[in-house]
Write an enzyme that holds these catalytic residues in place. Structure first.
Site, PDB file in Angstrom:
ATOM      1  N   GLN A 123       0.832  -1.216   0.000  1.00 44.42           N
ATOM      2  CA  GLN A 123       0.000   0.000   0.000  1.00 44.42           C
ATOM      3  C   GLN A 123       0.865   1.265   0.000  1.00 44.42           C
ATOM      4  OE1 GLN A 123      -0.607  -2.647   1.931  1.00 44.42           O
ATOM      5  NE2 GLN A 123      -2.771  -2.913   2.384  1.00 44.42           N
ATOM      6  N   ASP A 145      -7.030   1.113  12.179  1.00 43.79           N
ATOM      7  CA  ASP A 145      -8.188   0.294  11.803  1.00 43.79           C
ATOM      8  C   ASP A 145      -9.137   0.080  12.968  1.00 43.79           C
ATOM      9  OD1 ASP A 145      -6.026  -0.465   9.687  1.00 43.79           O
ATOM     10  OD2 ASP A 145      -8.001  -0.988   8.881  1.00 43.79           O
TER      11      ASP A 145
END
Ligand code: MRU
Length: 372
Positions: A222, A263
């Protein structure tokens, strides 16, 4: 699912309404449009989803990723499912609504924004169905419209939260110097300006001379594929590094701060984020570099008291065995926890849209959550 555009063809199809290159999701009259993040940076491709089951599959398969963007996608998924449902009675619609929520909830276990969005829609559906109970077809139509509006509201709230996080976080950034991040906590991951990258964007906009150190973030890359691309699009100076260079740069590379997304944040401040974040936090502490987490209130999970209770998504071994589609290992076992948990003691501050929380996090996070 319809593939809608590629490269310059995209502009021709979408015309004035074309999505901004780093706009990962949009609700449209045709369906939910997602930028396919699996294909970046090589190709800019959008897909239009008209079925909530396909949208759920897209979340699972990482077409869209990043906790806040997953929350927006789940909100739009519920709205899409209800909007397109063939139910003729409230009972039929309620049964389908339960199925839609269950399907979306099975996609990514760690990103709590997903469950936050589903819970919000369950409350809204309950309110709307009480009001629509004796209204027949007109009541069902009202529910469908209201849920589409709710999904757009969730997206708008994400954008506003990012801007506030960015503004508050920018004050913590160095006037000049290097800032390290991890994974992609940018526009691609939120649908706004990003959380960690929103902080950097706001600082750069305010005239701070920042260079971003971007670890590649194996195995899904990412950092290399998404953060490097996103920052480059915005002309923000960056240097890409491999994950094993993190310690070296924190020790010798003049890094003034680390800022990452999250998250899920437990009540005590323990934070789950992309695998590798924990190591960066420990190395930051060792080298006296402040370590900041930037995340919206929807990423707080005050129902759990510590990070040990956060479910960690296990992804396919294949993503470890392969690099850019090429097998790099023999036939051995590989492990792929997609996230790790950084203990709160390594976190200098948590930047939210409601303010900056500092230790002890049990108190500061609870106060921010209570304050609407
Ligand atoms: O597996 P991903 O790409 O969904 O993981 C994303 C991250 O870990 C991000 O840092 C996090 O979701 C915050 S995004 C603002």
């Amino acid at each position: 699912m319809v593939r809608v555009a590629f490269g310059s063809e995209r502009r021709a199809i979408h015309g004035e309404e074309s999505l901004h290159t780093v706009e990962p999701i949009r609700w449209t009259a045709e369906g939910v449009v997602l930028l396919d993040q699996r294909r970046l940076p090589g190709e800019v491709i959008y897909h239009t989803y008209t079925d909530y089951r396909e949208l759920a599959r897209a979340i699972k398969d990482m077409v869209i990723r990043g906790a806040p963007a997953i929350g927006v996608a789940a909100a739009m998924g519920v709205a899409l499912g209800v909007q397109r449902s063939k139910a003729k009675t409230l009972e039929e619609l309620r049964a389908e609504f339960v199925l839609i929520c269950e399907t979306l909830a099975k996609t990514r276990p760690t990103a709590v924004d997903l469950f936050w969005a589903i819970k919000r829609f369950q409350r809204r559906f309950q309110e709307l169905s009480l009001a629509a109970a004796n209204d027949g077809g007109a009541g069902l139509a009202r529910i469908r419209t209201a849920l589409v509006e709710e999904a757009q509201k969730v997206h708008q709230e994400r954008r506003e939260a990012d801007e506030r996080i960015g503004r508050l976080g920018a004050e913590l950034m160095p006037r000049s110097g290097r800032v390290m991040t991890q994974c992609n906590a940018g526009a691609l991951a939120t649908g706004g300006i990003g959380t960690a990258l929103g902080v950097i964007r706001m600082a750069v906009e305010g005239g701070y001379r920042i260079e971003v150190l971007v670890p590649e973030t194996r195995p899904y890359l990412q950092g290399a594929r998404l953060t490097a691309w996103e920052l480059h699009q915005d002309h923000i100076p960056l240097t890409l590094i491999t994950d094993n260079m993190v310690g070296h740069f924190l020790k010798t590379g003049g890094v003034a701060a680390v800022v990452v997304g999250a998250d899920r944040i437990a009540g005590n401040g323990d934070t789950a984020n992309k695998i590798g974040t924990y190591g960066i936090a420990v190395l930051a502490r060792e080298n006296k570099v402040p370590f900041y987490v930037a995340a919206p209130i929807s990423t707080l999970d005050l129902s759990i008291s510590s990070g040990e209770q956060i479910p960690i998504e296990e992804r396919s071994e294949e993503e470890v065995h392969h690099l850019a589609g090429v097998r790099i290992s023999p036939q051995v076992r590989a492990a792929h926890p997609a996230f790790d948990v950084t203990p709160a003691r390594f976190i200098t501050a948590i930047i939210t849209e409601r303010g900056v929380a500092r230790p002890p996090y049990e108190e500061s996070l609870a106060a921010l959550a209570a304050h609407s």
